[in-house]
Scaffold this motif. Structure first.
Motif, PDB file in Angstrom:
ATOM      1  N   LEU A  42       0.828  -1.197   0.000  1.00 17.56           N
ATOM      2  CA  LEU A  42       0.000   0.000   0.000  1.00 17.56           C
ATOM      3  C   LEU A  42       0.869   1.256   0.000  1.00 17.56           C
ATOM      4  O   LEU A  42       0.560   2.241  -0.688  1.00 17.56           O
ATOM      5  CB  LEU A  42      -0.931  -0.005   1.208  1.00 17.56           C
ATOM      6  CG  LEU A  42      -1.929   1.149   1.283  1.00 17.56           C
ATOM      7  CD1 LEU A  42      -2.925   1.085   0.130  1.00 17.56           C
ATOM      8  CD2 LEU A  42      -2.672   1.143   2.610  1.00 17.56           C
ATOM      9  N   LEU A  43       1.977   1.236   0.724  1.00 15.73           N
ATOM     10  CA  LEU A  43       2.863   2.389   0.752  1.00 15.73           C
ATOM     11  C   LEU A  43       3.505   2.624  -0.619  1.00 15.73           C
ATOM     12  O   LEU A  43       3.682   3.769  -1.040  1.00 15.73           O
ATOM     13  CB  LEU A  43       3.929   2.201   1.827  1.00 15.73           C
ATOM     14  CG  LEU A  43       3.440   2.391   3.268  1.00 15.73           C
ATOM     15  CD1 LEU A  43       4.409   1.780   4.259  1.00 15.73           C
ATOM     16  CD2 LEU A  43       3.241   3.886   3.578  1.00 15.73           C
ATOM     17  N   ARG A  44       3.830   1.570  -1.331  1.00 22.19           N
ATOM     18  CA  ARG A  44       4.376   1.736  -2.695  1.00 22.19           C
ATOM     19  C   ARG A  44       3.314   2.367  -3.611  1.00 22.19           C
ATOM     20  O   ARG A  44       3.609   3.276  -4.376  1.00 22.19           O
ATOM     21  CB  ARG A  44       4.848   0.397  -3.257  1.00 22.19           C
ATOM     22  CG  ARG A  44       6.235  -0.008  -2.797  1.00 22.19           C
ATOM     23  CD  ARG A  44       6.731  -1.244  -3.544  1.00 22.19           C
ATOM     24  NE  ARG A  44       6.800  -1.055  -4.977  1.00 22.19           N
ATOM     25  CZ  ARG A  44       7.789  -0.441  -5.633  1.00 22.19           C
ATOM     26  NH1 ARG A  44       8.811   0.061  -4.967  1.00 22.19           N
ATOM     27  NH2 ARG A  44       7.767  -0.317  -6.942  1.00 22.19           N
ATOM     28  N   MET A  45       2.082   1.862  -3.530  1.00 23.99           N
ATOM     29  CA  MET A  45       1.010   2.471  -4.321  1.00 23.99           C
ATOM     30  C   MET A  45       0.799   3.926  -3.906  1.00 23.99           C
ATOM     31  O   MET A  45       0.559   4.806  -4.743  1.00 23.99           O
ATOM     32  CB  MET A  45      -0.290   1.674  -4.142  1.00 23.99           C
ATOM     33  CG  MET A  45      -0.324   0.368  -4.900  1.00 23.99           C
ATOM     34  SD  MET A  45      -1.916  -0.462  -4.738  1.00 23.99           S
ATOM     35  CE  MET A  45      -1.664  -1.358  -3.193  1.00 23.99           C
ATOM     36  N   GLY A  46       0.889   4.163  -2.619  1.00 16.91           N
ATOM     37  CA  GLY A  46       0.705   5.521  -2.117  1.00 16.91           C
ATOM     38  C   GLY A  46       1.774   6.471  -2.621  1.00 16.91           C
ATOM     39  O   GLY A  46       1.491   7.637  -2.926  1.00 16.91           O
ATOM     40  N   ALA A  47       3.019   5.991  -2.714  1.00 17.62           N
ATOM     41  CA  ALA A  47       4.089   6.835  -3.229  1.00 17.62           C
ATOM     42  C   ALA A  47       3.821   7.217  -4.685  1.00 17.62           C
ATOM     43  O   ALA A  47       4.054   8.358  -5.095  1.00 17.62           O
ATOM     44  CB  ALA A  47       5.422   6.099  -3.106  1.00 17.62           C
ATOM     45  N   ALA A  48       3.327   6.259  -5.466  1.00 20.80           N
ATOM     46  CA  ALA A  48       3.003   6.545  -6.865  1.00 20.80           C
ATOM     47  C   ALA A  48       1.817   7.503  -6.958  1.00 20.80           C
ATOM     48  O   ALA A  48       1.803   8.428  -7.778  1.00 20.80           O
ATOM     49  CB  ALA A  48       2.694   5.244  -7.606  1.00 20.80           C
ATOM     50  N   ALA A  49       0.804   7.296  -6.104  1.00 19.58           N
ATOM     51  CA  ALA A  49      -0.359   8.177  -6.098  1.00 19.58           C
ATOM     52  C   ALA A  49       0.032   9.578  -5.654  1.00 19.58           C
ATOM     53  O   ALA A  49      -0.460  10.582  -6.206  1.00 19.58           O
ATOM     54  CB  ALA A  49      -1.436   7.612  -5.179  1.00 19.58           C
ATOM     55  N   GLU A  50       0.912   9.672  -4.667  1.00 18.62           N
ATOM     56  CA  GLU A  50       1.367  10.973  -4.184  1.00 18.62           C
ATOM     57  C   GLU A  50       2.021  11.774  -5.310  1.00 18.62           C
ATOM     58  O   GLU A  50       1.763  12.972  -5.464  1.00 18.62           O
ATOM     59  CB  GLU A  50       2.363  10.753  -3.052  1.00 18.62           C
ATOM     60  CG  GLU A  50       2.950  12.011  -2.452  1.00 18.62           C
ATOM     61  CD  GLU A  50       3.944  11.669  -1.360  1.00 18.62           C
ATOM     62  OE1 GLU A  50       3.817  12.210  -0.248  1.00 18.62           O
ATOM     63  OE2 GLU A  50       4.888  10.855  -1.616  1.00 18.62           O
ATOM     64  N   ALA A  51       2.837  11.099  -6.139  1.00 23.74           N
ATOM     65  CA  ALA A  51       3.484  11.767  -7.264  1.00 23.74           C
ATOM     66  C   ALA A  51       2.459  12.231  -8.292  1.00 23.74           C
ATOM     67  O   ALA A  51       2.574  13.330  -8.855  1.00 23.74           O
ATOM     68  CB  ALA A  51       4.503  10.830  -7.901  1.00 23.74           C
ATOM     69  N   ALA A  52       1.425  11.408  -8.506  1.00 25.90           N
ATOM     70  CA  ALA A  52       0.388  11.766  -9.484  1.00 25.90           C
ATOM     71  C   ALA A  52      -0.447  12.931  -9.008  1.00 25.90           C
ATOM     72  O   ALA A  52      -0.935  13.734  -9.826  1.00 25.90           O
ATOM     73  CB  ALA A  52      -0.494  10.546  -9.745  1.00 25.90           C
ATOM     74  N   LEU A  53      -0.637  13.047  -7.708  1.00 28.83           N
ATOM     75  CA  LEU A  53      -1.485  14.100  -7.148  1.00 28.83           C
ATOM     76  C   LEU A  53      -0.738  15.410  -6.915  1.00 28.83           C
ATOM     77  O   LEU A  53      -1.369  16.437  -6.656  1.00 28.83           O
ATOM     78  CB  LEU A  53      -2.095  13.631  -5.823  1.00 28.83           C
ATOM     79  CG  LEU A  53      -3.060  12.455  -5.902  1.00 28.83           C
ATOM     80  CD1 LEU A  53      -3.426  11.974  -4.502  1.00 28.83           C
ATOM     81  CD2 LEU A  53      -4.311  12.826  -6.673  1.00 28.83           C
ATOM     82  N   ALA A  54       0.579  15.371  -7.000  1.00 22.74           N
ATOM     83  CA  ALA A  54       1.377  16.562  -6.698  1.00 22.74           C
ATOM     84  C   ALA A  54       1.082  17.696  -7.694  1.00 22.74           C
ATOM     85  O   ALA A  54       0.817  17.459  -8.868  1.00 22.74           O
ATOM     86  CB  ALA A  54       2.848  16.200  -6.728  1.00 22.74           C
TER      87      ALA A  54
END
Length: 232
Positions: A220-232
């Motif tokens: 989940l943290l790996r997915m979250g890191a990718a989502a965080e980059a997309a939302l930036a």
């Protein structure tokens, strides 16, 4: 049902602090991507009564995740409502069972609405508590089956914006409504035994919650890191 987790400025910090709390190794977040991931928006309960601003922020965030390569579907899972229906005897009995001696030693120190909610735990019988756990176990199994084909489930972290503090102090009905809505969506993860991560959407006080299967925090943290980059 209470769980402990860090509040951090980034997913990387959350991964590092979680590892420190657990005494484990933090997941490698390098190269995390949303491409090809299947994400589900849970429509049951979590999208009900969502206020305009949190809804708009959530939908805008979904568009960014899709643009980054995620496949997003909207699903109905009746097990979510069934789990929430079992909450009253479970939450209140646990709360009052653990804290009644402290509460009753000085009940005047506790906010009246919360005091009344905790005291409800004394009204449930042992059979009612056991029955509620059986219902929750069945709901957990049904939820796991319904979401097994998805990498994560998405919902607004809260369906409301922060409520008016002065009105909370003087309007009991407003307090109850806003308090229960503020807690509702995150309760889904608590009740169903999931791991969860919430990310800022870019709109103040509006978060996007990602829920993963039990014990899959690192994924989940790996997915979250990718989502965080997309939302930036």
């Amino acid at each position: 049902f209470d769980t402990v987790g860090p509040l951090c400025r980034s997913v990387e910090d959350a991964a590092l602090l979680t590892a420190a709390l657990e005494g484990s190794k933090a997941p490698d977040l390098r190269g995390a991507s949303l491409v090809g991931l299947r994400l589900a928006v849970i429509e049951t309960v979590a999208m009900e009564d969502v206020r305009d601003e949190p809804r708009a922020a959530f939908e805008a965030a979904l568009a960014k995740l899709e643009a980054a390569g995620a496949q997003i579907e909207r699903i109905e899972v009746s097990a979510v409502a069934e789990a929430l229906d079992a909450a009253a005897p479970l939450f209140t009995a646990e709360a009052y069972g653990l804290w009644h001696e402290v509460i009753e030693a000085a009940p005047e120190k506790m906010y009246a609405e919360i005091l009344n909610r905790f005291r409800l735990g004394a009204n449930f019988s042992g059979p009612e508590y056991v029955s509620a756990w059986a219902k929750l176990d069945a709901a957990r199994a049904a939820y796991d089956q319904a979401t097994a084909g998805y990498d994560a489930v998405l919902a607004p972290t809260a369906p409301i914006l922060p409520p008016n503090l002065e009105r909370l102090k003087t309007d009991p009905e407003y307090y109850v409504t806003e308090n229960l809505l503020a807690l509702r969506n995150t309760r889904i993860g608590n009740l169903l035994g999931l791991c969860g991560l919430t990310l800022p959407t870019g709109t103040p006080s509006c978060g996007l919650m990602m829920l993963g299967a039990p014990d899959l925090d690192s994924a989940l943290l790996r997915m979250g890191a990718a989502a965080e980059a997309a939302l930036a």
